[in-house]
Design a protein around this motif. Structure first.
Motif, short mmCIF file in Angstrom:
data_model
loop_
_atom_site.label_atom_id
_atom_site.label_comp_id
_atom_site.label_asym_id
_atom_site.label_seq_id
_atom_site.Cartn_x
_atom_site.Cartn_y
_atom_site.Cartn_z
N MET A 1 59.88 -9.94 48.01
CA MET A 1 60.98 -10.06 48.14
C MET A 1 62.09 -9.11 47.45
N ALA A 2 62.90 -8.51 47.93
CA ALA A 2 63.27 -7.73 47.79
C ALA A 2 63.97 -7.39 46.14
N LYS A 3 64.09 -5.64 45.17
CA LYS A 3 64.61 -5.76 44.69
C LYS A 3 66.17 -6.00 44.30
N SER A 4 66.89 -6.16 43.68
CA SER A 4 68.07 -6.73 43.00
C SER A 4 69.02 -5.70 42.64
N ASN A 5 70.07 -5.84 43.42
CA ASN A 5 71.66 -4.60 43.16
C ASN A 5 72.26 -5.35 42.49
N LYS A 6 71.85 -5.67 41.08
CA LYS A 6 72.77 -6.40 40.07
C LYS A 6 72.92 -5.55 38.99
N PRO A 7 71.60 -4.22 39.16
CA PRO A 7 72.23 -3.30 38.11
C PRO A 7 73.80 -2.73 38.46
N ILE A 8 73.80 -2.56 39.52
CA ILE A 8 75.66 -1.82 39.60
C ILE A 8 75.90 -2.78 38.48
N TRP A 10 75.58 -4.64 36.17
CA TRP A 10 75.31 -5.37 35.42
C TRP A 10 75.30 -3.46 34.01
N GLY A 11 75.10 -3.19 34.72
CA GLY A 11 75.13 -1.53 34.34
C GLY A 11 76.92 -1.59 33.68
N VAL A 80 79.64 -15.04 35.65
CA VAL A 80 78.66 -15.35 34.70
C VAL A 80 78.80 -17.19 34.47
#
Lengths: 115, 248
Positions: A1-8, A10-11, A80
């Motif tokens: 599974m690929a790493k999530s792009n949520k850091p964009i 979430w940052g 959320v």
């Protein structure tokens, strides 16, 4: 599974949370209570004074940061919260909340640059 | 020593015989200084030998005796009866896990997840035994020691609302242990673990409700560990995408 792009998002959420916690309570105190009650005089936030204040480039940068990071924080929080309340259609919710945050980021940028 | 008669409502379930879980009540003469587990042991020894549950050390070390007590995920050997007012206590298996029998739950899901995050030291270069031990300062030890306290009791999974919504979530204890090895000065395996941690089902499924840290009987604070890993993963993401020429 690929790493999530949520850091964009979430940052921005995390940065906005820090800004909100430190700056927003005192902003509410000043702009929502003390100024309307006349503690700093009746002209404290007059149009002329505020335009001159926001005309400074450093103030523009700070205002842009506080306004937009708070928006992105609120957007992610709402997403959320919706998830926690059991709303499972995350895609449309994400588009709606981040869309609003993006729209008002553009509005803030435009407004600040036009002063 | 004063005695107190307490009614225990215990969930019973034998998948081979029962169509659904049911509640059996036992009246137990409890000593004041007992913990919940003592009362359960009393039931097993004196009232009903068919009751199934796990326990071993009776001193909050083995992590076997997690149960739901009055709706709260609880380590039953650490829960003193004097803290429970009233004459009724309800004991059920940990939530969010399949019930194997009575208070015993199936832990396979957690075991798989724990293995997936490689919770062991992966040094950069393996040293031959003759070269001696990997040295560490007290400060380096302090960095991660809190996260070594986890006893895999699963209370955090029973408390986690995100694990309830999405069972694919790696979950609090496994992530706290990932953090423990990532922070260890002797370890160089973080980028391998990130393959699991940085997925949606890794740290990003957590919405920081914090229930895991509240129920943790060892003060590990898995919620804190996960937030720290979110920050580190966010830094990683930006380095990977904005500076793609940078090597890992």
């Amino acid at each position: 599974m690929a790493k999530s792009n949520k850091p964009i998002v979430w940052g921005l959420f995390a940065a906005g949370g820090t800004v909100s916690a430190f700056v927003i309570p005192v902003m509410i105190l000043i702009t929502g209570l003390l100024v309307p009650l006349g503690v700093f005089g009746s002209e404290a936030m007059s149009y002329d004074r505020m335009t001159a204040f926001a005309g400074n480039w450093l103030v523009k940068v700070i205002l842009f940061g506080v306004l937009t990071l708070t928006l992105w924080h609120a957007a992610h929080r709402l997403r959320v919260t919706a998830h926690d309340f059991g709303l499972r259609n995350d895609g449309p919710i994400a588009i709606a909340v981040y869309g609003l945050a993006g729209l008002f980021t553009a509005v803030a940028l435009f407004a600040l640059l036009s002063i | 020593m004063s005695q107190r008669q307490i009614t225990f409502e215990v969930l019973r379930y034998n998948p081979e015989a029962d169509s659904a879980p049911w509640i059996q009540t036992y009246s137990v003469p409890c000593e004041e200084e007992w913990v919940i587990l003592d009362a359960i042991n009393y039931i097993k020894d004196h009232l009903d030998s068919t009751l199934s549950y796990r326990w071993s050390c009776h001193m909050a070390v083995c992590g076997s005796c997690g149960m739901t007590v009055n709706g709260e995920p609880t380590l039953s050997c650490k829960a003193f009866l004097r803290d429970y007012k009233g004459s009724k206590i309800r004991v059920e298996p940990l939530t969010h896990f399949p019930v194997e029998r009575d208070l015993v739950v199936v832990l396979d899901d957690f075991m798989e997840k724990l293995q997936s995050v490689k919770p062991y030291l992966m040094p950069k270069t393996e040293k031959p035994v003759e070269e001696g031990e990997y040295k560490q300062t007290p400060r380096q030890l302090k960095n991660y020691k809190q996260y070594t306290m986890c006893i895999n009791c699963m209370l955090c999974y029973a408390a986690c609302p995100q694990y309830a919504l999405n069972p694919e979530f790696i979950g609090p204890a496994a992530l706290a242990l990932t953090h423990r090895y990532n922070l260890d000065s002797r370890d160089a395996g973080r980028s391998e673990r990130q393959e699991v941690v940085a997925q949606h089902e890794g740290v990003w499924e957590c919405s920081f409700v914090g229930a895991c840290s509240e129920v943790c009987p060892k003060d590990v604070d898995p919620a804190g560990a996960i937030q720290q890993m979110k920050i580190a993963s966010t830094v990683d993401w930006h380095l990977e995408h904005l500076m793609p020429w940078r090597r890992k």
